[in-house]
Design a protein around this motif. Structure first.
Motif, PDB file in Angstrom:
ATOM      1  N   LYS A  33       0.839  -1.209   0.000  1.00 56.18           N
ATOM      2  CA  LYS A  33       0.000   0.000   0.000  1.00 56.18           C
ATOM      3  C   LYS A  33       0.869   1.254   0.000  1.00 56.18           C
ATOM      4  O   LYS A  33       0.569   2.236  -0.681  1.00 56.18           O
ATOM      5  CB  LYS A  33      -0.912   0.000   1.232  1.00 56.18           C
ATOM      6  CG  LYS A  33      -2.050  -0.982   1.160  1.00 56.18           C
ATOM      7  CD  LYS A  33      -3.251  -0.401   0.428  1.00 56.18           C
ATOM      8  CE  LYS A  33      -3.980   0.603   1.288  1.00 56.18           C
ATOM      9  NZ  LYS A  33      -5.201   1.110   0.618  1.00 56.18           N
ATOM     10  N   SER A  36       2.081   2.153  -3.231  1.00 58.88           N
ATOM     11  CA  SER A  36       0.960   2.442  -4.150  1.00 58.88           C
ATOM     12  C   SER A  36       0.679   1.277  -5.091  1.00 58.88           C
ATOM     13  O   SER A  36       0.222   1.469  -6.215  1.00 58.88           O
ATOM     14  CB  SER A  36       1.244   3.718  -4.958  1.00 58.88           C
ATOM     15  OG  SER A  36       1.399   4.826  -4.104  1.00 58.88           O
ATOM     16  N   GLY A  38      -1.267  -1.392  -3.995  1.00 57.18           N
ATOM     17  CA  GLY A  38      -2.571  -1.940  -3.642  1.00 57.18           C
ATOM     18  C   GLY A  38      -2.473  -3.132  -2.706  1.00 57.18           C
ATOM     19  O   GLY A  38      -1.500  -3.893  -2.728  1.00 57.18           O
ATOM     20  N   SER A  39      -3.503  -3.312  -1.879  1.00 55.70           N
ATOM     21  CA  SER A  39      -3.503  -4.399  -0.902  1.00 55.70           C
ATOM     22  C   SER A  39      -3.646  -5.760  -1.560  1.00 55.70           C
ATOM     23  O   SER A  39      -3.082  -6.753  -1.083  1.00 55.70           O
ATOM     24  CB  SER A  39      -4.640  -4.189   0.102  1.00 55.70           C
ATOM     25  OG  SER A  39      -5.893  -4.196  -0.549  1.00 55.70           O
ATOM     26  N   GLN A 141     -12.898  -5.258  -4.100  1.00 53.67           N
ATOM     27  CA  GLN A 141     -11.910  -4.740  -3.162  1.00 53.67           C
ATOM     28  C   GLN A 141     -11.347  -3.413  -3.665  1.00 53.67           C
ATOM     29  O   GLN A 141     -11.217  -2.441  -2.916  1.00 53.67           O
ATOM     30  CB  GLN A 141     -10.781  -5.763  -2.977  1.00 53.67           C
ATOM     31  CG  GLN A 141      -9.667  -5.313  -2.035  1.00 53.67           C
ATOM     32  CD  GLN A 141     -10.002  -5.554  -0.587  1.00 53.67           C
ATOM     33  OE1 GLN A 141     -11.133  -5.904  -0.260  1.00 53.67           O
ATOM     34  NE2 GLN A 141      -9.043  -5.336   0.293  1.00 53.67           N
ATOM     35  N   ILE A 142     -11.013  -3.364  -4.951  1.00 52.35           N
ATOM     36  CA  ILE A 142     -10.439  -2.140  -5.521  1.00 52.35           C
ATOM     37  C   ILE A 142     -11.468  -1.010  -5.515  1.00 52.35           C
ATOM     38  O   ILE A 142     -11.166   0.125  -5.136  1.00 52.35           O
ATOM     39  CB  ILE A 142      -9.918  -2.404  -6.943  1.00 52.35           C
ATOM     40  CG1 ILE A 142      -8.707  -3.346  -6.884  1.00 52.35           C
ATOM     41  CG2 ILE A 142      -9.542  -1.104  -7.647  1.00 52.35           C
ATOM     42  CD1 ILE A 142      -8.224  -3.824  -8.229  1.00 52.35           C
ATOM     43  N   GLY A 144     -14.004  -0.737  -3.538  1.00 52.95           N
ATOM     44  CA  GLY A 144     -14.237  -0.365  -2.146  1.00 52.95           C
ATOM     45  C   GLY A 144     -13.148   0.543  -1.608  1.00 52.95           C
ATOM     46  O   GLY A 144     -13.414   1.520  -0.906  1.00 52.95           O
ATOM     47  N   GLU A 145     -11.878   0.232  -1.916  1.00 48.90           N
ATOM     48  CA  GLU A 145     -10.768   1.065  -1.464  1.00 48.90           C
ATOM     49  C   GLU A 145     -10.851   2.465  -2.056  1.00 48.90           C
ATOM     50  O   GLU A 145     -10.461   3.447  -1.420  1.00 48.90           O
ATOM     51  CB  GLU A 145      -9.434   0.416  -1.838  1.00 48.90           C
ATOM     52  CG  GLU A 145      -9.109  -0.828  -1.028  1.00 48.90           C
ATOM     53  CD  GLU A 145      -7.786  -1.464  -1.441  1.00 48.90           C
ATOM     54  OE1 GLU A 145      -7.168  -0.967  -2.419  1.00 48.90           O
ATOM     55  OE2 GLU A 145      -7.359  -2.440  -0.792  1.00 48.90           O
ATOM     56  N   ARG A 146     -11.358   2.567  -3.273  1.00 50.97           N
ATOM     57  CA  ARG A 146     -11.483   3.878  -3.913  1.00 50.97           C
ATOM     58  C   ARG A 146     -12.750   4.622  -3.510  1.00 50.97           C
ATOM     59  O   ARG A 146     -12.910   5.799  -3.821  1.00 50.97           O
ATOM     60  CB  ARG A 146     -11.530   3.705  -5.437  1.00 50.97           C
ATOM     61  CG  ARG A 146     -10.253   3.189  -6.063  1.00 50.97           C
ATOM     62  CD  ARG A 146     -10.484   3.064  -7.554  1.00 50.97           C
ATOM     63  NE  ARG A 146      -9.320   2.599  -8.268  1.00 50.97           N
ATOM     64  CZ  ARG A 146      -9.309   2.383  -9.582  1.00 50.97           C
ATOM     65  NH1 ARG A 146     -10.413   2.597 -10.279  1.00 50.97           N
ATOM     66  NH2 ARG A 146      -8.216   1.965 -10.186  1.00 50.97           N
ATOM     67  N   GLY A 147     -13.678   3.924  -2.841  1.00 51.33           N
ATOM     68  CA  GLY A 147     -14.948   4.546  -2.489  1.00 51.33           C
ATOM     69  C   GLY A 147     -15.864   4.737  -3.681  1.00 51.33           C
ATOM     70  O   GLY A 147     -16.675   5.658  -3.728  1.00 51.33           O
ATOM     71  N   GLY A 281     -13.286  -8.918   6.268  1.00 51.99           N
ATOM     72  CA  GLY A 281     -11.979  -8.378   5.944  1.00 51.99           C
ATOM     73  C   GLY A 281     -10.873  -9.416   6.076  1.00 51.99           C
ATOM     74  O   GLY A 281     -10.023  -9.559   5.198  1.00 51.99           O
ATOM     75  N   ASN A 487     -11.971  11.342   2.927  1.00 53.09           N
ATOM     76  CA  ASN A 487     -10.673  10.677   3.065  1.00 53.09           C
ATOM     77  C   ASN A 487      -9.533  11.652   2.821  1.00 53.09           C
ATOM     78  O   ASN A 487      -8.504  11.616   3.505  1.00 53.09           O
ATOM     79  CB  ASN A 487     -10.581   9.494   2.093  1.00 53.09           C
ATOM     80  CG  ASN A 487     -11.534   8.372   2.457  1.00 53.09           C
ATOM     81  OD1 ASN A 487     -11.940   8.242   3.600  1.00 53.09           O
ATOM     82  ND2 ASN A 487     -11.902   7.569   1.479  1.00 53.09           N
TER      83      ASN A 487
END
Length: 617
Positions: A33, A36, A38-39, A141-142, A144-147, A281, A487
């Motif tokens: 992360k 940059s 990504g998880s 997941q992607i 969600g991380e970006r909203g 999670g 955020n």
């Protein structure tokens, strides 16, 4: 050490794999992360390192993958909780229009590619249709991380994913039909009728349970006032729905999704979501770890030509088809490109399809291994492709700096970050009092528009430390963070706290939860963006209904005071997510002070509304 570990394992649970997996996740994910990357890529890399193709600390990744698929199940359950039936009905054209178009078009093209690669038509069909089904876990997941799950772009992608998940049902039925015959025709006919009737019965049973049983069930559990019982009940619903659908030959994830949809209008929705979220999670991370461990580097090495060719051709053909369909339906070039890259890989349901086809005798073991490796490699490549697309898009969309000055060497005693609607109004009292103000924003069009009406705004990204230094954050007396992304605002506040701890910071907050985040990030003063305007709005309402100016002012001050007290209690550690009891308490306090009775139904209505905490100022 190894002997002690083995002895401990012999007398109880073998904790070594669990500790290793958790350690890998804790180390790899923050690192990726921070880079940059990504998880998802962090989990995949950690899994590859730990699996048989790496240092082989985990020797049986398939067993872990089977358990970890519950992460996808719980993720779809939470998505279902956000998809109320009315919202799902509103998306019907996207699900059964856009979704069917994409699945059908990609399926035909990828089947043709498989034939050109030398596979038998039936085998090519299985290969292609497996690759058509995008990885729900990675994409969700992607997003969600970006909203972006609730944005129009995200909703279109979610609709396609739902249709792809539904497609596994007829595909598995088709595999059973295509399987070599092994008995009499009558037995085969009965088996096929049962295989079709059973899933339909499971769906009907789930709908009945959801409409008639689940809400009273959670009402009984809530009456016990035991949090662990509610958590157990939520897990029972998720896993029970998954088990019912799996036993019926359907997708476990679709069962959980349907259960979530049926509970989306329940008054217990937020509590259920909070109970399931931690398990979701952890298990979803475990799923990505298991996918990384499952990648057999030996198989890839032995068949690298066909796997490499398949990955490249399948991802390109699928991506081009997705892009063409998106453009045909009038999506922008940027959205179409992002959808093509984001959905260009194969997904976890391909493993189910390939394994079923192998068990039915349609494909052999080595072919199954090649197909599975192709999908896994495509999943591993996806985060890299997204990073590449983001870099290219950023370079291509670099804003024109004509007539715009960079924030460099500014010395205003007051720094305003963000000059949208909120920042423009907040700046006016400061400018009226002739304070020395520096204003930065990263919207070049807005900066040029502000210049036309006499405002001097500099270009700068407040989330970057070098820009903050150049804008004079280190010497400012006061910094106003007026950005409109929660955020982003929190990130700036934390950056200022860590790098400029002596500077006083004010910030615009989105809602009560965000306000608490900001206070804990060191902000001296924050205000919810709609609180005062909504309060004045309500004050005007009681004024029009006959309240005097003195009464109106007293009521508004009372509301401010009680809100401040609640905020202080929540900040001190109370659970700010559970607002229902606070709203009821507030209504009762108001009733006692004003002498007006508050009906029980009104309090229950307030509690029901609290299931949408983002709506509160």
């Amino acid at each position: 050490m190894a002997g002690h570990a083995a002895e401990a394992a012999g007398h109880g649970i073998d904790l070594v794999p669990i500790v290793v997996l958790l350690g890998a996740a804790v180390l790899a994910v923050p690192l990726f992360k921070r880079l940059s990357l990504g998880s998802v890529l962090g989990y995949l890399a950690a899994g590859l390192l730990l699996g048989p193709s790496g240092i082989a600390l985990i020797s049986d990744p398939q067993s872990i993958l089977t358990t970890a698929e519950l992460g996808v199940v719980m993720f779809l359950f939470i998505i279902g909780l956000e998809m109320e039936p009315a919202k799902l009905w509103a998306l019907r054209k996207q699900i059964f229009g856009l979704g069917v178009m994409q699945v059908g078009c990609c399926g035909v093209l990828l089947t043709g590619v498989g034939v050109l690669l030398g596979f038998e038509p039936i085998v090519a069909f299985i290969f292609g249709m497996g690759f058509v089904m995008t990885s729900t876990a990675i994409v969700m997941q992607i997003l969600g991380e970006r909203g972006e799950l609730s944005t129009p772009h995200g909703q279109r992608i979610v609709s396609i994913l739902l249709l792809e998940d539904l497609a596994i049902v007829p595909l598995l039925a088709l595999v059973a039909i295509l399987a070599p015959a092994s008995g009499s025709d009558d037995i085969d006919l009965i088996t096929r009728v049962i295989s079709i009737a059973t899933p339909i019965g499971a769906v009907v049973l789930m709908i009945f349970l959801g409409q008639r049983i689940m809400n009273p069930f959670f009402g009984l559990l809530a009456a016990s006032k035991l949090r662990e019982v509610m958590t157990a009940g939520a897990l029972l619903v998720v896993l029970g729905a998954a088990l019912l659908f799996e036993a019926s030959g359907l997708s476990m994830a679709m069962g959980a999704f349907l259960a979530g949809v049926l509970l989306s209008t329940s008054t217990f929705r937020r509590q259920i979501e909070a109970d399931v979220e931690p398990f979701r999670g952890i298990l979803l991370g475990l799923f990505f770890l298991a996918v990384g461990m499952t990648l057999d580097v030996g198989t890839v090495g032995q068949n690298w030509q066909i796997i490499g060719l398949s990955v490249g051709v399948y991802m390109v053909v699928k991506g081009v088809a997705i892009y063409a369909i998106a453009r045909l339906l009038r999506s922008s070039h940027g959205e179409a490109m992002e959808r093509a890259v984001l959905m260009g890989q194969g997904g976890e349901f391909a493993f189910v399809l390939y394994t079923t086809a192998a068990a039915a005798g349609i494909i052999d073991g080595p072919t199954n291994a090649i197909f599975t490796a192709t999908v896994i490699v495509s999943m591993v490549l996806t985060p890299f492709l997204i990073i590449g697309l983001r870099f290219v898009t950023t370079q291509a969309n670099e804003p024109s700096m004509d007539g715009v000055e960079q924030a460099n060497g500014l010395s205003g005693r007051i720094l305003i970050i963000g000059f949208g609607r909120f920042g423009q109004i907040a700046s006016q009292p400061l400018l009226a009092m002739r304070h020395s103000v520096s204003i930065i924003d990263n919207d070049t069009d807005m900066i040029r528009a502000a210049a036309q009406i006499g405002f001097k705004v500099y270009y700068g990204d407040g989330t970057r430390l070098d820009i903050l230094r150049a804008a004079g954050a280190g010497t400012a007396d006061l910094i106003l963070v007026c950005t409109d992304q929660r955020n982003q605002t929190t990130h700036i506040a934390e950056l200022l706290r860590d790098e400029f701890p002596l500077v006083r910071v004010m910030a615009r907050s989105f809602d009560r939860a965000h306000a608490i985040e900001l206070v804990r990030a060191g902000v001296e003063f924050q205000i919810r963006e709609v609180f005062e305007s909504a309060l004045l709005f309500g004050g005007k309402a009681i004024s029009l209904l006959g309240a005097s100016e003195e009464d109106t002012a007293e009521v508004l001050e009372g509301v401010r005071g009680r809100d401040g007290q609640r905020f202080d209690r929540q900040l001190a550690g109370e659970d700010w997510r559970n607002l229902s009891q606070l709203l009821i308490s507030n209504a009762q306090d108001q009733a006692r002070e004003s002498g007006v009775s508050v009906e029980k139904e009104a309090a229950e209505s307030a509690a029901e509304q609290s299931t949408h905490p983002a709506s509160h100022g």
